[in-house]
Design an enzyme around this catalytic site. Structure first.
Site, PDB file in Angstrom:
ATOM      1  CD  GLU A 277      -1.934   1.927   2.060  1.00 30.71           C
ATOM      2  OE1 GLU A 277      -1.305   2.848   1.138  1.00 30.71           O
ATOM      3  OE2 GLU A 277      -2.128   2.207   2.748  1.00 30.71           O
ATOM      4  CB  CYS A 314      -2.281   6.346   2.272  1.00 25.89           C
ATOM      5  SG  CYS A 314      -2.784   5.592   3.519  1.00 25.89           S
TER       6      CYS A 314
HETATM    7  P1  NAP Z   1       9.411   3.921   3.444  1.00 28.80           P
HETATM    8  O1  NAP Z   1      10.330   4.706   2.978  1.00 28.80           O
HETATM    9  O2  NAP Z   1       8.867   2.867   2.447  1.00 28.80           O
HETATM   10  O3  NAP Z   1      10.022   3.175   4.236  1.00 28.80           O
HETATM   11  C1  NAP Z   1       9.251   1.804   5.159  1.00 28.80           C
HETATM   12  C2  NAP Z   1       9.605   0.443   5.634  1.00 28.80           C
HETATM   13  O4  NAP Z   1      10.453  -0.165   4.546  1.00 28.80           O
HETATM   14  C3  NAP Z   1      11.137   1.062   6.292  1.00 28.80           C
HETATM   15  O5  NAP Z   1      10.778  -0.157   7.521  1.00 28.80           O
HETATM   16  C4  NAP Z   1      11.872   0.990   5.494  1.00 28.80           C
HETATM   17  O6  NAP Z   1      13.209   0.791   6.250  1.00 28.80           O
HETATM   18  C5  NAP Z   1      11.964   0.102   4.444  1.00 28.80           C
HETATM   19  N1  NAP Z   1      12.923   0.512   3.243  1.00 28.80           N
HETATM   20  C6  NAP Z   1      12.950   1.618   2.563  1.00 28.80           C
HETATM   21  N2  NAP Z   1      13.479   1.550   1.158  1.00 28.80           N
HETATM   22  C7  NAP Z   1      13.366   0.051   1.249  1.00 28.80           C
HETATM   23  C8  NAP Z   1      13.967  -0.778  -0.201  1.00 28.80           C
HETATM   24  N3  NAP Z   1      13.941  -0.551  -0.693  1.00 28.80           N
HETATM   25  N4  NAP Z   1      13.679  -2.655   0.541  1.00 28.80           N
HETATM   26  C9  NAP Z   1      13.520  -2.957   1.736  1.00 28.80           C
HETATM   27  N5  NAP Z   1      13.077  -2.211   2.454  1.00 28.80           N
HETATM   28  C10 NAP Z   1      12.421  -0.889   1.739  1.00 28.80           C
HETATM   29  O7  NAP Z   1       8.663   5.237   4.260  1.00 28.80           O
HETATM   30  P2  NAP Z   1       8.444   6.315   5.833  1.00 28.80           P
HETATM   31  O8  NAP Z   1      10.038   5.935   6.206  1.00 28.80           O
HETATM   32  O9  NAP Z   1       7.578   5.374   6.748  1.00 28.80           O
HETATM   33  O10 NAP Z   1       8.254   7.218   5.022  1.00 28.80           O
HETATM   34  C11 NAP Z   1       8.655   8.237   3.883  1.00 28.80           C
HETATM   35  C12 NAP Z   1       8.172   8.186   2.941  1.00 28.80           C
HETATM   36  O11 NAP Z   1       6.846   7.017   2.439  1.00 28.80           O
HETATM   37  C13 NAP Z   1       7.108   9.062   3.500  1.00 28.80           C
HETATM   38  O12 NAP Z   1       8.415  10.224   2.817  1.00 28.80           O
HETATM   39  C14 NAP Z   1       5.730   9.157   2.114  1.00 28.80           C
HETATM   40  O13 NAP Z   1       5.817   9.773   0.628  1.00 28.80           O
HETATM   41  C15 NAP Z   1       5.610   7.353   2.293  1.00 28.80           C
HETATM   42  N6  NAP Z   1       5.019   6.743   2.675  1.00 28.80           N
HETATM   43  C16 NAP Z   1       3.685   6.594   2.400  1.00 28.80           C
HETATM   44  C17 NAP Z   1       2.903   6.428   3.039  1.00 28.80           C
HETATM   45  C18 NAP Z   1       1.597   5.324   2.963  1.00 28.80           C
HETATM   46  O14 NAP Z   1      -0.040   5.165   3.742  1.00 28.80           O
HETATM   47  N7  NAP Z   1       1.681   4.469   1.715  1.00 28.80           N
HETATM   48  C19 NAP Z   1       3.012   5.991   4.717  1.00 28.80           C
HETATM   49  C20 NAP Z   1       4.225   6.894   5.452  1.00 28.80           C
HETATM   50  C21 NAP Z   1       5.652   6.936   4.656  1.00 28.80           C
HETATM   51  P3  NAP Z   1      14.067   1.824   6.470  1.00 28.80           P
HETATM   52  O15 NAP Z   1      13.305   3.240   6.787  1.00 28.80           O
HETATM   53  O16 NAP Z   1      15.916   1.607   7.451  1.00 28.80           O
HETATM   54  O17 NAP Z   1      14.884   2.664   4.985  1.00 28.80           O
END
Ligand code: NAP
Length: 546
Positions: A277, A314
């Site tokens: 998601e 989201c």
């Molecule tokens: P994220 O970067 O997507 O990270 C979520 C999880 O996935 C973390 O545990 C992260 O670990 C891991 N991860 C990230 N890149 C990865 C990869 N290439 N391979 C494996 N695991 C990976 O989300 P976030 O840190 O919560 O927030 C960053 C951005 O995500 C926000 O700015 C926003 O745009 C989006 N977001 C969207 C939603 C939604 O509801 N869809 C919710 C939260 C955030 P690490 O932190 O160690 O990289």
């Protein structure tokens, strides 16, 4: 403030990894990391330690070993487990919520509400299990005398898919994290769960994991059905998705991470489903009569919705289609509503930085006009504004420009929205056809708008998982009929939901039993229907014996 004890270690089955004799007693300090308080920018004690590949392997092996005994448990046993988790979470609510507040800067009332949502959703899955029809039991009775060929006795139902990897989300440290909807759905389906904790809230994750572990012990279920893995980077998450013992992935987060995990899951020697998601921009359509009749009310509720939780949902309404000749009262009220808002701490400094970069890009590119002259918006450019915060900002653009600029349909995670000015209904219909996949679409209508709404509805239902009338998409009810999903790029699989009891379907697969002796069939399929569940028997819904 209560002071819980943290170990900072991944949890494999019933063991913290340092208790495992095959592991070093002292964790490798090179892999230590700490949470940061987003409100102050200061690190929070204690240190947490990234899991090693060997620990991940151990957790996956325990999960694989536990999968069969767990699949053999009754719905009643699993319902009791889910209720016990909810009870243990409630018993530890104060320290969990306090730690979550420190690690996320989310306000305490919001976190208390999220705890209620988390325990409520565990109990809702328990009710689903007891009701029983979720297994979709189907029976086609044998027809030994059928010509030209006899028909065998055929019985099918949904069975657990196997161990599931769950990635905790940063923006819901409780409801979409260690004991969140994905974990509740997977445990309800009798799938062992390996959670990769979000590194922004490791302390919250550990406290919640202890509640789950206590409930599993109390329920006399195999220890391997749950593990929590810490990692300050992405290695463990990637290895988890690629581990041969894993059978499905559930993820909530960014498009970049979600799509990386989708690729890993698809490219394994044995591909597995990845339910990601990944966010959405949630178009809102303000139809002509509605905006004429209720300009102030719509503007006030729009401002409240896109700034709720600093826009870190989201379901935030990030695209708003407004008639070119919308009453000035609409813009004045919107301006007034956000003028007094201060910059708010974001969940992490990285998320705040990304928000600032996106806003700067939008301002620099001149793709859209900044239309709000509020104090808080001016503060965005103010070097005195604390790091890690974000202030609301509203942009506007013509519909023609929007249609020609795909970047304007991308999510900016944080308190911003984009007004898109349309000339007439035909242009609005063209815009609806142009949209890619989102989680939600919202229509604001008056009775005069219904013919236009009726034209838009069948288009929008091909673009989103939930269509709302005269409301706002933030605030997702956890219910039996909720759909929190949508076509790519909002999610990886538009056939599923990650909220509500239908989320269980992601972790199940159908199995048909042909001429299997009644005494060794799952009870749901036995002739006597001992669980008295609703079944499809020879084409008719029935609770009768068959
Ligand atoms: P994220 O970067 O997507 O990270 C979520 C999880 O996935 C973390 O545990 C992260 O670990 C891991 N991860 C990230 N890149 C990865 C990869 N290439 N391979 C494996 N695991 C990976 O989300 P976030 O840190 O919560 O927030 C960053 C951005 O995500 C926000 O700015 C926003 O745009 C989006 N977001 C969207 C939603 C939604 O509801 N869809 C919710 C939260 C955030 P690490 O932190 O160690 O990289």
């Amino acid at each position: 403030m209560s002071t819980p004890t943290f170990h900072g270690l991944s949890i494999l089955g019933h063991s913290l990894f340092a208790e495992n004799p095959t592991e070093p007693a002292t964790p490798n300090t090179r892999d230590a990391f700490r949470a940061t308080n987003p409100a102050t920018g200061h690190p929070l004690e204690p240190a947490f330690y990234s899991a090693t590949p060997a620990q991940l392997d151990r957790a996956a092996t325990l999960a694989a070993e536990a999968a069969l005994p767990f699949a053999a448990t009754s719905c009643a046993q699993r319902a009791a487990l889910l209720r016990a988790i909810a009870d243990h979470l409630e018993a530890a609510k104060v320290p969990i919520v306090e730690r979550a507040h420190l690690e996320t800067a989310l306000p305490l009332p919001r976190l208390n509400g999220e705890m209620a949502r988390t325990t409520g959703q565990l109990r809702l899955f328990a009710e689903l299990l007891e009701e029983g029809s979720w297994v979709d039991a189907r029976i086609d009775s044998a027809q030994p005398d059928r010509a030209p060929l006899p028909r065998p006795d055929l019985r099918s139902m949904l069975r657990p898919i196997g161990p599931v990897a769950v990635f905790g989300a940063s923006n819901f440290p409780l409801a979409f994290s260690v004991a969140g909807g994905d974990t509740a759905a997977a445990l309800a389906a009798a799938c062992p769960v390996l959670v990769k904790a979000h590194p922004a809230h490791p302390g919250t994750s550990e406290l919640v994991a202890h509640a789950i572990r206590a409930a599993i012990t109390e329920s006399h279920l195999p220890a391997g059905i749950f593990a929590l893995l810490f990692d300050s980077g992405i290695d463990i998450g990637q290895a988890l998705v690629q581990h041969p013992d894993l059978r499905a992935v559930a993820f909530t987060g960014s498009a970049v991470a979600g799509q990386a995990l989708m690729r890993l899951a698809a490219n394994r020697p044995v591909p597995i489903p990845c339910y990601a998601e990944m966010g959405s921009v949630n178009p809102v359509f303000l139809l002509p009569a509605a905006i004429l009749q209720r300009p102030e009310a719509i503007a006030r509720s729009l401002a409240a919705s896109f700034t709720l939780g600093s826009g870190q949902f989201c379901t935030k309404p990030g695209l708003v289609f407004v008639p070119e000749d919308a009453p000035q009262a609409f813009l004045d009220t919107l301006d007034h509503a956000i003028a007094s808002l201060a910059a708010q701490p974001m969940l992490t400094h990285a998320i705040a930085r990304r928000f600032a970069e996106h806003i700067e890009q939008r301002l620099q590119s001149n793709l859209a006009d900044r239309i709000v002259e509020a104090k808080a918006v001016q503060a965005n450019a103010d070097p005195a504004i604390p790091t890690g915060t974000a202030a609301p900002i509203v942009f506007a653009v013509s519909l023609d420009r929007f249609l020609a600029t795909p970047a304007l349909e991308e999510e900016i995670f944080g308190p911003t929205t984009l007004l898109i000015r349309y000339r007439d209904p035909a242009q609005l219909i063209a815009a609806a056809r142009h949209l890619h996949g989102h989680l939600t679409a919202t229509l604001h209508t008056a009775s005069e708008d219904l013919p236009l709404a009726a034209t838009l509805l069948p288009i929008l239902e091909t673009r989103v998982g939930r269509v709302l009338f005269n409301g706002y998409p933030t605030g997702v009810e956890v219910a039996r009929s909720m759909v929190h999903g949508g076509p790519f790029p909002a999610t990886s699989d538009s056939r599923s939901t990650s909220v509500g009891t239908a989320a269980i379907l992601r972790f199940l697969r159908p199995v048909c039993y042909q001429d299997v002796p009644d005494s060794i069939l799952p009870p749901e399929l036995q002739k006597a229907n001992p669980l008295q569940i609703d079944r499809l028997v020879n084409g008719q819904r029935s609770r009768a014996t068959a």
